[in-house]
Design an enzyme around this catalytic site. Sequence first.
Site, PDB file in Angstrom:
ATOM      1  N   LYS A 105      35.500  30.124  47.093  1.00 36.27           N
ATOM      2  CA  LYS A 105      36.303  31.244  47.560  1.00 36.27           C
ATOM      3  C   LYS A 105      35.433  32.500  47.565  1.00 36.27           C
ATOM      4  O   LYS A 105      34.898  32.915  46.537  1.00 36.27           O
ATOM      5  CB  LYS A 105      37.516  31.473  46.665  1.00 36.27           C
ATOM      6  CG  LYS A 105      38.360  32.657  47.116  1.00 36.27           C
ATOM      7  CD  LYS A 105      39.322  33.093  46.038  1.00 36.27           C
ATOM      8  CE  LYS A 105      39.881  34.471  46.382  1.00 36.27           C
ATOM      9  NZ  LYS A 105      40.632  35.062  45.265  1.00 36.27           N
ATOM     10  N   GLY A 166      46.249  42.440  41.544  1.00 38.13           N
ATOM     11  CA  GLY A 166      46.852  42.797  40.269  1.00 38.13           C
ATOM     12  C   GLY A 166      48.010  43.767  40.340  1.00 38.13           C
ATOM     13  O   GLY A 166      48.540  44.179  39.309  1.00 38.13           O
ATOM     14  N   ALA A 192      46.593  37.479  46.200  1.00 36.05           N
ATOM     15  CA  ALA A 192      46.653  38.807  45.585  1.00 36.05           C
ATOM     16  C   ALA A 192      47.971  39.501  45.861  1.00 36.05           C
ATOM     17  O   ALA A 192      48.477  39.475  46.987  1.00 36.05           O
ATOM     18  CB  ALA A 192      45.493  39.706  46.029  1.00 36.05           C
ATOM     19  N   GLY A 193      48.526  40.082  44.812  1.00 31.00           N
ATOM     20  CA  GLY A 193      49.714  40.902  44.931  1.00 31.00           C
ATOM     21  C   GLY A 193      51.004  40.233  44.534  1.00 31.00           C
ATOM     22  O   GLY A 193      52.028  40.897  44.382  1.00 31.00           O
ATOM     23  N   ASN A 214      47.403  34.554  40.032  1.00 23.78           N
ATOM     24  CA  ASN A 214      46.697  34.624  38.761  1.00 23.78           C
ATOM     25  C   ASN A 214      47.399  35.592  37.811  1.00 23.78           C
ATOM     26  O   ASN A 214      48.079  35.186  36.885  1.00 23.78           O
ATOM     27  CB  ASN A 214      45.232  35.029  38.961  1.00 23.78           C
ATOM     28  CG  ASN A 214      44.430  34.960  37.668  1.00 23.78           C
ATOM     29  OD1 ASN A 214      44.767  34.204  36.774  1.00 23.78           O
ATOM     30  ND2 ASN A 214      43.387  35.750  37.560  1.00 23.78           N
TER      31      ASN A 214
END
Length: 263
Positions: A105, A166, A192-193, A214
């Site tokens: 990635k 994040g 993300a987000g 994550n």
Amino acid sequence: MDGIAHQAGGWTVAGRHFSSRLVVGTGKYKDLETTAAAIEASGAEMVTVAVRRVNLSDRNAPMLQDFVSPQRYTYLPNTAGCFTADEAVRTLRLAREAGGWNLVKLEVLGPPPTLYPDMAGTLLAAEALIKDGFEVMVYCADDPVAAKRLEDMGCVAIMPLGAPIGSGLGVQNPIMIQTIIEQAKVPVLVDAGVGTAWDAAYAMELGCDAVLVNSAIAVAEDPVKMAVAMKHGVLAGRLAFEAGRMPRKTYAIASSPMSGLIR
């Protein structure tokens, strides 16, 4: 895999098939035991590994591999923390030398406070890595033009951000995400987000092939419970997408017919 999960099928990237449409990160957890428990609960089969931040070789320190087995999970080395194309390319070359990983990635970040994808650097790094024989899953802006260019270069998956890394804000630009999905011939993952299971379900309802999560799991008060919630959110969103939602209308339609009423 249970019957409902089977109905949602799976997805394939670079010739590798996965039943779970949830990809989970390995960073930010309070300890490796919690990392392992949350990933187990999530049902994920692919995990991202920040090459610059995770111990992969020092046997005198705790190692991710001892808790999250690379024989059981597909490791996806990533370039988290890289702010230039050169850093990203060098990091993934080192990862391949260390672990033989070829599916990777790529992310090249812009400066704080946004950490927004640096698309100029991303394009440069993607070109170099593809020439090097890497199979590149690429984190990018929610920009259909840039996403198509990356696909045409040879990237094996496109991973537009839902919101800044994040932030937990969820998908902020669904129209652009849908446009990327509609034009893509490779898998598209929101990356993300995502903040909670609703965000993951929404991303899947837009038509994404998978979702990467994550922070939303790792920094939850109970990471294991949140991992289970994300698992079911992804499944519910995919099933809803496959089922085909009812049309939106600006007027009411009774759920029971108005004709033939008993008078």
